[in-house]
Design a protein around this motif. Structure first.
Motif, PDB file in Angstrom:
ATOM      1  N   GLU A  13     -25.002  20.219   7.259  1.00 17.65           N
ATOM      2  CA  GLU A  13     -26.407  19.606   7.693  1.00 17.65           C
ATOM      3  C   GLU A  13     -25.996  19.520   9.459  1.00 17.65           C
ATOM      4  OE1 GLU A  13     -28.618  18.157   3.617  1.00 17.65           O
ATOM      5  OE2 GLU A  13     -27.286  16.823   5.014  1.00 17.65           O
ATOM      6  N   THR A  14     -25.119  18.594   9.647  1.00 17.53           N
ATOM      7  CA  THR A  14     -24.964  18.439  11.146  1.00 17.53           C
ATOM      8  C   THR A  14     -24.605  19.643  11.765  1.00 17.53           C
ATOM      9  OG1 THR A  14     -23.961  16.155  10.573  1.00 17.53           O
ATOM     10  CG2 THR A  14     -23.618  17.090  12.680  1.00 17.53           C
ATOM     11  N   ALA A  15     -24.020  20.643  11.316  1.00 15.43           N
ATOM     12  CA  ALA A  15     -23.485  21.818  11.893  1.00 15.43           C
ATOM     13  C   ALA A  15     -24.667  22.777  12.116  1.00 15.43           C
ATOM     14  CB  ALA A  15     -22.426  22.679  11.215  1.00 15.43           C
ATOM     15  N   THR A  16     -25.636  22.613  11.061  1.00 16.85           N
ATOM     16  CA  THR A  16     -27.024  23.530  11.185  1.00 16.85           C
ATOM     17  C   THR A  16     -27.679  22.703  12.480  1.00 16.85           C
ATOM     18  OG1 THR A  16     -26.807  23.735   8.973  1.00 16.85           O
ATOM     19  CG2 THR A  16     -29.079  24.348  10.038  1.00 16.85           C
ATOM     20  N   ALA A  17     -27.802  21.464  12.550  1.00 12.61           N
ATOM     21  CA  ALA A  17     -28.414  21.002  13.704  1.00 12.61           C
ATOM     22  C   ALA A  17     -28.075  21.219  15.097  1.00 12.61           C
ATOM     23  CB  ALA A  17     -28.525  19.432  13.361  1.00 12.61           C
ATOM     24  N   ILE A  18     -26.626  21.179  15.190  1.00 13.01           N
ATOM     25  CA  ILE A  18     -26.115  21.600  16.348  1.00 13.01           C
ATOM     26  C   ILE A  18     -26.328  23.025  16.796  1.00 13.01           C
ATOM     27  CG2 ILE A  18     -23.873  22.186  17.495  1.00 13.01           C
ATOM     28  CD1 ILE A  18     -22.713  20.086  16.029  1.00 13.01           C
ATOM     29  N   LEU A  19     -26.289  24.045  15.878  1.00 17.56           N
ATOM     30  CA  LEU A  19     -26.729  25.206  16.036  1.00 17.56           C
ATOM     31  C   LEU A  19     -28.165  25.457  16.404  1.00 17.56           C
ATOM     32  CD1 LEU A  19     -26.112  28.314  16.047  1.00 17.56           C
ATOM     33  CD2 LEU A  19     -26.560  28.409  13.706  1.00 17.56           C
ATOM     34  N   ALA A  20     -29.065  24.862  15.723  1.00 23.27           N
ATOM     35  CA  ALA A  20     -30.724  24.589  16.163  1.00 23.27           C
ATOM     36  C   ALA A  20     -30.821  24.007  17.517  1.00 23.27           C
ATOM     37  CB  ALA A  20     -31.429  23.959  14.980  1.00 23.27           C
ATOM     38  N   LEU A  21     -29.953  23.075  18.002  1.00 24.67           N
ATOM     39  CA  LEU A  21     -30.330  22.591  19.424  1.00 24.67           C
ATOM     40  C   LEU A  21     -29.909  23.659  20.301  1.00 24.67           C
ATOM     41  CD1 LEU A  21     -29.067  19.012  18.485  1.00 24.67           C
ATOM     42  CD2 LEU A  21     -31.395  19.720  19.403  1.00 24.67           C
ATOM     43  N   ILE A  22     -28.764  24.525  20.104  1.00 27.57           N
ATOM     44  CA  ILE A  22     -28.155  25.262  21.045  1.00 27.57           C
ATOM     45  C   ILE A  22     -29.484  26.445  21.169  1.00 27.57           C
ATOM     46  CG2 ILE A  22     -26.487  27.233  21.358  1.00 27.57           C
ATOM     47  CD1 ILE A  22     -24.525  25.448  20.047  1.00 27.57           C
ATOM     48  N   GLU A  23     -29.709  27.002  19.997  1.00 29.95           N
ATOM     49  CA  GLU A  23     -30.644  28.227  20.051  1.00 29.95           C
ATOM     50  C   GLU A  23     -32.123  27.659  20.548  1.00 29.95           C
ATOM     51  OE1 GLU A  23     -29.166  31.552  17.112  1.00 29.95           O
ATOM     52  OE2 GLU A  23     -30.112  29.968  16.069  1.00 29.95           O
ATOM     53  N   GLN A  24     -32.624  26.781  19.898  1.00 34.51           N
ATOM     54  CA  GLN A  24     -34.102  26.632  20.253  1.00 34.51           C
ATOM     55  C   GLN A  24     -34.075  25.683  21.360  1.00 34.51           C
ATOM     56  OE1 GLN A  24     -35.410  24.473  16.707  1.00 34.51           O
ATOM     57  NE2 GLN A  24     -34.720  26.066  15.372  1.00 34.51           N
ATOM     58  N   GLN A  25     -33.265  24.667  21.860  1.00 36.88           N
ATOM     59  CA  GLN A  25     -33.535  23.826  22.935  1.00 36.88           C
ATOM     60  C   GLN A  25     -32.399  24.222  24.003  1.00 36.88           C
ATOM     61  OE1 GLN A  25     -36.188  21.879  22.763  1.00 36.88           O
ATOM     62  NE2 GLN A  25     -36.548  22.669  20.811  1.00 36.88           N
ATOM     63  N   LYS A  26     -31.269  24.905  23.847  1.00 36.69           N
ATOM     64  CA  LYS A  26     -30.389  25.345  24.897  1.00 36.69           C
ATOM     65  C   LYS A  26     -29.616  23.979  25.209  1.00 36.69           C
ATOM     66  CE  LYS A  26     -33.124  28.836  24.708  1.00 36.69           C
ATOM     67  NZ  LYS A  26     -32.634  29.641  23.621  1.00 36.69           N
ATOM     68  N   LEU A  27     -29.551  23.079  24.209  1.00 39.70           N
ATOM     69  CA  LEU A  27     -28.740  21.819  24.372  1.00 39.70           C
ATOM     70  C   LEU A  27     -27.660  21.731  23.555  1.00 39.70           C
ATOM     71  CD1 LEU A  27     -31.816  19.327  24.239  1.00 39.70           C
ATOM     72  CD2 LEU A  27     -30.590  19.737  26.079  1.00 39.70           C
ATOM     73  N   ILE A  28     -26.437  21.264  24.075  1.00 45.20           N
ATOM     74  CA  ILE A  28     -25.144  21.074  23.460  1.00 45.20           C
ATOM     75  C   ILE A  28     -24.956  19.763  23.032  1.00 45.20           C
ATOM     76  CG2 ILE A  28     -22.521  21.138  23.697  1.00 45.20           C
ATOM     77  CD1 ILE A  28     -23.878  24.026  23.477  1.00 45.20           C
ATOM     78  N   THR A  29     -24.616  19.257  21.741  1.00 40.63           N
ATOM     79  CA  THR A  29     -24.262  18.115  21.300  1.00 40.63           C
ATOM     80  C   THR A  29     -22.882  18.232  20.568  1.00 40.63           C
ATOM     81  OG1 THR A  29     -25.538  18.462  19.157  1.00 40.63           O
ATOM     82  CG2 THR A  29     -26.638  17.585  21.286  1.00 40.63           C
ATOM     83  N   GLU A  30     -22.464  17.059  20.390  1.00 40.04           N
ATOM     84  CA  GLU A  30     -21.371  16.709  19.532  1.00 40.04           C
ATOM     85  C   GLU A  30     -21.892  16.536  18.226  1.00 40.04           C
ATOM     86  OE1 GLU A  30     -19.153  12.654  20.446  1.00 40.04           O
ATOM     87  OE2 GLU A  30     -20.272  13.254  22.350  1.00 40.04           O
ATOM     88  N   GLY A  31     -20.755  16.415  17.093  1.00 42.36           N
ATOM     89  CA  GLY A  31     -21.360  16.212  15.798  1.00 42.36           C
ATOM     90  C   GLY A  31     -22.255  14.935  15.776  1.00 42.36           C
ATOM     91  N   ALA A  32     -21.793  13.851  16.377  1.00 43.18           N
ATOM     92  CA  ALA A  32     -22.606  12.476  16.265  1.00 43.18           C
ATOM     93  C   ALA A  32     -23.854  12.629  16.827  1.00 43.18           C
ATOM     94  CB  ALA A  32     -21.695  11.330  16.953  1.00 43.18           C
ATOM     95  N   GLY A  33     -24.027  13.326  17.843  1.00 46.54           N
ATOM     96  CA  GLY A  33     -25.082  13.451  18.795  1.00 46.54           C
ATOM     97  C   GLY A  33     -26.049  14.429  17.947  1.00 46.54           C
ATOM     98  N   ALA A  34     -25.760  15.049  17.026  1.00 42.80           N
ATOM     99  CA  ALA A  34     -26.766  15.886  16.398  1.00 42.80           C
ATOM    100  C   ALA A  34     -27.351  15.566  14.802  1.00 42.80           C
ATOM    101  CB  ALA A  34     -26.298  17.199  16.132  1.00 42.80           C
TER     102      ALA A  34
END
Length: 403
Positions: free
Chosen positions: A256-277
């Motif tokens: 679920e965290t990996a899915t959130a990281i992907l969504a942030l990259i694609e939708q918001q153009k933001l990079i986060t680490e695992g804890a950040g997502a």
């Protein structure tokens, strides 16, 4: 002792040092609610940790500073301490788990800190730091179980209340509990109606276990790629503050965290680490009640190791049904591959690899297997393709996510 005055004082001290990070709308994260992202991944050093570390060091006496400082960290607190120590002109020694991302280790060194890598996880680094602190008479800067550190993190709560005064809830990543303690204390002191939810990785849910057992509880081990929140045991101070001010703590899986990281990259153009997502993951997968509410998710850090970013993206694609492999049983005759490929292409999927395997002992003599990997839109798209293939008379024997 933690007071609201101390949090305001921390905000004053930090004003010339940190960024007041933006709060940006992200309605695609969960269309049934109003999601906003507090972009601490864009903070100085790439994490909120600089807030607490800098404020703590600013409050040390001249004698304490003269001894030099020591800290333990999975990487983000390390950078905050190193930067703050450098600004104060004092030496710093940081104990970091040997599994921490190389980027965090090198960034810590770049700020002028001496680094010692410790085998194990955060708690092992903490034990080593305690040993060195006693041996060398250094001043210890705890990453979360300290009132000044918590006050520094609490400045995020003050910013959120100004940026989104009518927010209904805030979702906060939780490791040792310093961030959520400060944020919850500040927000509940000024707006008791606002809900404060914590999120932990399912493989490192020490605060959740502690709250359930009514006291700080130590896990036997932790397992998550979200290294920033991989903490075996919360602090006694952070536990007390969470038990008083936090409404609930939930967990999310690494998928679920990996899915959130992907969504942030694609939708918001933001990079986060695992804890950040993890806060975004909790909102995406409805781990807390966000429907119809204004909710702020704290992106606590963006210091992900680029060497694992591709793995995380692949896992996110798998979880979202966008990278799939089908194994199809068929008769070994001309035109079969062409027909299956045409079915897939007509439905808008992209074939990325094909493997043809003649049948074995358990198949018909003229049988074969076609292993075909595809890029698809979502699970509904995968099911549409499977139906078309089945309707054409082919037998799908296996489906698996690939990455």
């Amino acid at each position: 002792m933690l007071t609201l005055d101390k949090v305001y004082h921390a905000a004053y001290v930090l004003k010339p040092v940190i960024r007041k990070t933006d709060l940006i709308p992200a309605r695609q994260i969960n269309p049934e609610s109003e999601i906003y992202l507090k972009t601490e991944n864009l903070q100085v050093t790439g994490s909120f940790k600089v807030r607490g570390a800098y404020y703590k060091i600013s409050q040390l006496s001249d004698e304490e500073k003269a001894h030099g400082v020591i800290a333990c960290s999975a990487g983000n607190h390390a950078q905050g301490v190193a930067l703050a120590a450098a600004h104060s002109g004092i030496p710093s020694l940081i104990c970091i788990p040997d599994g921490a991302p190389i980027s965090k280790v090198e960034a810590t060194k770049s700020y002028g800190a001496q680094v010692e890598l410790v085998k194990g996880v955060y708690d092992d680094a903490y034990n080593r730091a305690v040993e060195l602190q006693k041996e060398r008479n250094l001043t210890f800067i705890h990453p979360f179980n300290d009132p000044d550190v918590i006050a520094g993190q609490g400045t995020i709560g003050l910013e959120l209340l100004k940026q989104l005064p009518d927010m209904d809830a805030v979702i906060v990543p939780v490791g040792g509990g310093g961030l959520i303690s400060g944020v919850a204390f500040a927000i509940k002191s000024l707006n008791p109606k606002c809900k404060v939810y914590g999120v932990q990785a399912a493989g490192a849910a020490s605060m959740k276990a502690s709250l359930e057992q009514n006291g700080p509880h130590s896990l036997t081990g932790v397992s998550t790629f979200a290294d920033g929140i991989a903490v075996k045991c919360p602090g006694d101070l952070t536990y007390e503050l969470c038990s008083k001010y936090v409404d609930d703590v939930v967990t999310v899986s690494d998928d679920e965290t990996a899915t959130a990281i992907l969504a942030l990259i694609e939708q918001q153009k933001l990079i986060t680490e695992g804890a950040g997502a993890v806060a975004v993951a909790a909102a995406m997968f409805n781990k807390v009640d966000v429907k119809g509410k204004k909710v702020a998710c704290i992106l606590s850090g963006g210091n992900i190791d680029v060497t694992i970013l591709s793995k995380v993206i692949n896992r996110g694609l798998m979880k979202a049904g966008r990278s799939t492999e089908l194994i199809i049983e068929m008769i070994d005759k001309p035109g079969q591959l062409k027909e299956v490929s045409a079915l897939i292409a007509d439905l808008g999927a992209n074939v990325v690899s094909v493997h043809h395997d003649r049948g074995g002992e358990d198949t018909d003599i003229n049988g074969c297997y076609l292993r075909i990997a595809m890029e698809t839109r979502n699970w509904a798209h995968v099911e549409q393709i499977e139906k078309a293939i089945s309707d054409a008379g082919y037998h799908i024997v296996h489906r698996q996510n690939i990455g």
